[in-house]
Design an enzyme around this catalytic site. Structure first.
Site: not given
Length: 332
Positions: A130, A237
């Site tokens: 990710c 994130h």
């Protein structure tokens, strides 16, 4: 138009459920969906595309039917066992685990970055980590325009990247409860460790970013270092990326390159305190970049702040976009 049959493996997990959300948004030409999971979830019901589906138990015979694409998000050991079985029966597996990412026979793909690598798949395509995916969306246009000599990654990663256990540790930590997933409390804290430590002192997550970046950008000689940190944020994130480019650049031109890159949204108006933030990226499929500024400590250096929803673009959306690109390119 041809219609395809798609299986979702791990359909009841955090990423699996997001697969289903993204599939409802991205209208692929699909005839049938098959939703599979472990024996624990088999028999449960899920409403998807306005229809109730019964979760099937994943087994060796699950792919003994006409399935074109299988989206896997059920963990590395499950992928190692069942992806080759599916591929042997003509299914194209798009796998979200780390099991196949560094296999030289398996393409590691971000559709906006290296779709041409899909052409040499052998039945399995790997979805990158990710934190790597969102960085690639921002870095590829700079690589194409200026070349990249060195990258320094510093990440601020949400607890959802550690699955439901990470999510629960933050929720429970707010209530004063001890952590179960992490080694230390995540509430009101930052953990400079994601995954296990390796002999070189880096964590597995940090080396994933280093090695996956080289594979996706096609440059084994690129100099890369990373520090990955878990922060008390539920979703999305954030990354500080310092890049040393091969060529000189005009900052306005560089921002324009980013603004026009596929899948990337430039949010960079510091006069009005506009920059990418996790709270705004949640639920979005795009990657956001801002705080774009020259690194005045070296020639041809630039700093970027990159944010994306790690469960969407960092996992489910990227996998569905791979399927979409495969169909568009006539590879299925």
């Amino acid at each position: 138009m041809k219609k395809y049959n798609i299986a979702v493996v791990g359909a009841t997990g955090m990423v699996g459920r997001t697969f289903l959300k993204v599939l409802e948004e991205i209208n692929l030409p699909v005839e049938n969906y098959y939703l599979l999971a472990s024996s624990r979830s088999a028999g449960s019901k899920i409403t998807f595309m306005g229809k109730e589906y019964t979760i099937e138990e994943l087994n060796e015979n699950s792919f003994d039917r006409d399935i074109d694409i299988a989206l896997f998000s059920a963990g590395g050991s499950t992928s190692e066992k069942f992806a080759p079985i599916a591929a042997s029966k003509g299914v194209v597996v798009i796998d979200n685990s780390s099991a196949w990412r560094m296999d030289p026979k398996v393409p590691l793909v971000v559709p906006e970055v290296n779709p041409e690598d899909l052409k040499w798949h052998n039945g399995i395509i790997a979805n990158p980590n990710c934190s790597t995916i969102q960085a690639m969306v921002a870095l590829r246009p700079l690589q194409l325009k200026y070349g990249i000599k060195r990258i320094v990654y510093s990440t601020y990663q949400a607890v959802s990247g550690a699955g439901m256990g990470g999510y629960q540790d933050l929720e429970n930590g707010i209530k004063g409860m001890a952590p179960k997933k992490f080694n230390h409390p995540i509430f009101n804290n930052c953990l400079p460790q994601i995954d296990v430590f390796l002999p070189n002192g880096y964590t597995k997550e940090e080396m994933k970013m280093v090695n996956e970046t080289k594979k996706i950008l096609g440059d084994d000689n690129m100099k890369i270092t990373a520090t990955t940190v878990r922060v008390p944020v539920f979703d999305c994130h954030s990354e500080s990326i310092n890049v040393e480019l091969e060529k000189p650049f005009d900052l306005d031109e560089l921002k324009n390159v980013l603004a026009n890159a596929p899948g990337l949204v430039l949010e960079d108006d510091i006069d009005n305190c506009v920059y990418p933030m996790a709270v705004n990226a949640k639920g979005k499929n795009e990657t956001f970049v801002g705080r774009v500024r020259r690194d005045e400590s070296l020639d041809n250096g630039v700093n970027l702040w990159v944010v994306a929803d790690n469960i969407r673009k960092g996992a489910a959306t990227n996998a569905v976009q791979i399927a979409q690109k495969m169909i568009e390119m006539g590879l299925i």
